[in-house]
Write a protein that holds these residues in place. Structure first.
Motif, PDB file in Angstrom:
ATOM      1  N   LYS A 261      41.575  52.616   0.537  1.00  0.00           N
ATOM      2  CA  LYS A 261      40.239  53.138   1.218  1.00  0.00           C
ATOM      3  C   LYS A 261      40.562  54.341   0.395  1.00  0.00           C
ATOM      4  CE  LYS A 261      38.741  50.006   4.261  1.00  0.00           C
ATOM      5  NZ  LYS A 261      38.267  50.155   6.694  1.00  0.00           N
TER       6      LYS A 261
ATOM      7  N   PRO B 185      39.453  56.420  -1.781  1.00  0.00           N
ATOM      8  CA  PRO B 185      38.479  57.194  -3.665  1.00  0.00           C
ATOM      9  C   PRO B 185      40.132  57.291  -4.844  1.00  0.00           C
ATOM     10  CG  PRO B 185      37.412  58.245  -2.199  1.00  0.00           C
ATOM     11  CD  PRO B 185      38.940  58.110  -1.402  1.00  0.00           C
TER      12      PRO B 185
ATOM     13  N   TYR C  51      35.086  59.384  -5.324  1.00  0.00           N
ATOM     14  CA  TYR C  51      34.083  59.957  -3.368  1.00  0.00           C
ATOM     15  C   TYR C  51      33.058  59.796  -3.615  1.00  0.00           C
ATOM     16  CZ  TYR C  51      34.849  63.386  -0.535  1.00  0.00           C
ATOM     17  OH  TYR C  51      34.038  64.468   0.818  1.00  0.00           O
TER      18      TYR C  51
ATOM     19  N   GLU D  18      30.612  58.694  -5.475  1.00  0.00           N
ATOM     20  CA  GLU D  18      29.683  57.383  -4.858  1.00  0.00           C
ATOM     21  C   GLU D  18      30.467  56.876  -3.596  1.00  0.00           C
ATOM     22  OE1 GLU D  18      31.581  55.413  -7.730  1.00  0.00           O
ATOM     23  OE2 GLU D  18      30.882  56.106  -9.481  1.00  0.00           O
ATOM     24  N   LEU D  19      31.076  56.764  -2.811  1.00  0.00           N
ATOM     25  CA  LEU D  19      31.023  56.398  -1.445  1.00  0.00           C
ATOM     26  C   LEU D  19      30.747  57.349  -0.456  1.00  0.00           C
ATOM     27  CD1 LEU D  19      32.795  54.984   0.857  1.00  0.00           C
ATOM     28  CD2 LEU D  19      34.497  56.701   0.842  1.00  0.00           C
TER      29      LEU D  19
ATOM     30  N   SER E 260      26.625  56.101  -0.963  1.00  0.00           N
ATOM     31  CA  SER E 260      26.443  54.911  -0.510  1.00  0.00           C
ATOM     32  C   SER E 260      26.124  55.201   1.108  1.00  0.00           C
ATOM     33  CB  SER E 260      27.998  54.101  -0.465  1.00  0.00           C
ATOM     34  OG  SER E 260      28.748  54.381  -0.071  1.00  0.00           O
ATOM     35  N   LYS E 261      26.977  56.400   1.958  1.00  0.00           N
ATOM     36  CA  LYS E 261      26.769  56.733   2.883  1.00  0.00           C
ATOM     37  C   LYS E 261      25.603  58.087   3.379  1.00  0.00           C
ATOM     38  CE  LYS E 261      31.220  55.531   4.729  1.00  0.00           C
ATOM     39  NZ  LYS E 261      30.712  54.172   5.748  1.00  0.00           N
TER      40      LYS E 261
ATOM     41  N   LEU F 120      36.610  60.768   5.066  1.00  0.00           N
ATOM     42  CA  LEU F 120      36.645  59.220   4.310  1.00  0.00           C
ATOM     43  C   LEU F 120      37.787  59.700   2.254  1.00  0.00           C
ATOM     44  CD1 LEU F 120      33.161  58.543   4.466  1.00  0.00           C
ATOM     45  CD2 LEU F 120      34.580  57.538   5.505  1.00  0.00           C
TER      46      LEU F 120
END
Length: 548
Positions: free
Chosen positions: A12, A14, A20, A22-23, A26-27, A91
């Motif tokens: 998980k 990135p 990173y 993009e992740l 998405s949140k 994250l």
């Protein structure tokens, strides 16, 4: 909240800075700005306002004068999502989005303590960072969206969030205890500022009337910025400065790389301050549990992560200097002074399609500069304390203190374990910290007992205010060769010139005559009421409507 034992999920983490962002997008933690923004102050103002309001991280899709490039907050900054304040850091490291700071620190230290893995070499033809290339007369640093971040900065700082990578010269003896990828050289990755060289914008001009907009209009008479010359910090006590001095001792210019938009695993090691002759690559690959995809730079023997956004290569002059600074730094202040620093010439720039320049915006806390600096400082300091054998539980540099404090939590039975007096115990903690490289990062230590989590700024403040004896609990250390970061605004000229002084430890432990006596009863819900009553109240809390 009870401290959990978390484990990093490397699947998980990135793979790249772009992944990173993009992740986080998405949140809902990234906002892409479609309007063209100006590199002069506008980018800085947006980034700072986002930090201070705990808003999502800005991504600038269009920057004036920099077609084909984008820019963004490097991250991780603070999230306003309830219960997920530190998710941008969590994250980045492959951890749950509700992880707390000390939980993240525990998992990070467990990971970097594993075995390193050799680089995974990538064909330059397929490396994302090689998709575009400028060489010779094509090099033009002014086409990169390098901003003037603060009103009063001395130039366009393109390097606030990347990795300066430099390798020792051929023939430099390698110590037996070196922890390097290449047995014949030390490659250092570090995190320090650099700007495009050139004439200066006017610093702190007379404010304009409120109705007069200055966005996009540089101060002064049109400062000129070089296309291929930059200037940055190569300080002798920092590892990149040590290697630079090895090259100049041979009468040679020093080849270097600045990698912008590095993968998160690399970002986390840039402020970690491991010992000299330790390659940050080894810790990053240990953290990931596998080798990092790397590719050789175009003009020197340094390996760079293949997934980087922008790679800048050049040589730092052994004998030419130009003005650098001022720059608004992480303590939250802007100096009005510049100084001469080594001039560097850029010989090659490679970059991804639609490359993203990562930016950190120092100022009053909390921002990404402090998030990374304080987190990594704390983690590295904890490693040194664990090796010392002292009864230290953990430590953390409170983000609100701008890296000026390191809070060290010790076991309540420290006296029985060590047999030391309070002064001897505090002296030993100070010795461990300020005699290592990590000691160049903080001038104030705060030592607390077991009931004070070092990442809880409210409880640390309470302990410092109510438990520190201003006479018997304050210890000074003029003998150590450090003045903290040297950026503290309260330092006098003599201390700055010496580069040492102003080191202090505040003990929030009992004074000597109270050692082994019980503390006064602490008045809190968890400590002052019977457990059955606590459980009854907590079981009814939502029913009564308090969690709405």
């Amino acid at each position: 909240m009870k401290r959990r034992k978390l484990k990093i999920d490397v699947q998980k983490v990135p793979k790249s800075y772009r992944a990173y962002l993009e992740l986080l997008a998405s949140k809902g933690e990234v906002v892409a700005i479609p309007d063209e923004v100006d590199w002069y102050l506008e980018i800085g103002a947006i980034l700072r306002h986002a930090c201070e309001t705990e808003s999502p991280m800005p991504l600038f899709s269009k920057v004036k004068g920099a077609p084909g490039f984008r820019a963004a907050e490097m991250g991780p900054t603070v999230s306003r999502v309830p219960g997920k304040r530190w998710q941008r850091l969590a994250l980045m490291l492959g951890l749950p989005d509700d992880a707390q700071l000390l939980e993240i620190q525990d998992a990070f230290l467990d990971a970097i303590g594993q075995e390193p893995h050799p680089p995974v070499m990538v064909d330059p033809a397929t490396a994302p960072c090689k998709q575009n290339k400028w060489v010779g007369d094509q090099v033009d640093m002014t086409k990169i969206p390098a901003p003037i971040l603060h009103d009063g900065d001395g130039g366009r700082y393109f390097q606030t969030a990347g990795a300066i990578m430099v390798r020792t010269p051929p023939g430099e003896p390698v110590p037996e205890d070196a922890y390097t990828v290449d047995k014949d050289a030390w490659t250092n990755w570090s995190f320090s500022r650099a700007m495009i060289a050139g004439s200066r914008p006017q610093n702190n001009p007379t404010p304009k009337p409120p109705h007069a907009s200055s966005v996009g209009v540089p101060h002064g008479n049109g400062p000129h910025y070089s296309k291929n010359n930059i200037v940055g910090l190569w300080l002798p006590f920092q590892h990149n400065g040590m290697i630079y001095n090895m090259w100049t001792a041979q009468g040679k210019d020093c080849p270097f790389v600045i990698a912008l938009g590095v993968p998160p695993a690399v970002t986390m090691l840039l402020s970690a301050a491991p010992p000299a002759w330790h390659d940050e690559y080894n810790y990053a690959s240990a953290f990931l549990g596998h080798g990092i995809e790397m590719v050789k730079a175009e003009t020197c023997d340094v390996l760079v992560p293949a997934e980087c956004e922008i790679i800048i290569e050049g040589y730092v002059s052994a004998d030419k200097s130009v003005a650098e600074g001022p720059f608004g730094e992480f303590p939250g202040y802007l100096s009005n002074q510049s100084s001469l620093k080594p001039l560097a010439k850029i010989t090659c720039v490679t970059f991804r399609d639609e490359a993203i320049l990562p930016i950190c915006i120092p100022g009053i806390p909390i921002d990404s500069t402090l998030m990374l600096g304080c987190f990594c400082l704390s983690a590295t300091a904890r490693v040194y304390f664990e090796k010392s054998g002292l009864p230290i539980i953990d430590c953390f540099s409170p983000l609100e203190a701008s890296s000026h404090w390191l809070v060290i939590r010790v076991r309540d039975d420290w006296h029985k374990i060590t047999g030391m007096t309070v002064k001897a115990f505090i002296d030993k903690i100070a010795e461990v910290f300020w005699t290592n490289h990590i000691g160049k990062t903080t001038a104030k230590l705060i030592i607390v007992g077991e009931d004070i989590p070092p990442d809880d700024s409210n409880k640390v403040t309470w302990a410092l205010a109510t438990r520190n004896n201003p006479v018997q609990g304050v210890f000074h250390y003029p003998q150590y060769d450090s003045d903290g970061t040297g950026l503290q605004i309260y330092l006098d000229v003599a201390t700055k010139l010496r580069g040492r002084g102003g080191l202090v430890a505040y003990s929030c432990l009992q004074i000597q005559q109270q050692v082994n006596q019980p503390l006064e009863q602490v008045l809190s819900f968890a400590t002052n009421y019977p457990l059955p009553l606590q459980e009854k109240i907590k079981s009814k809390w939502s029913e009564w409507g308090f969690d709405r």
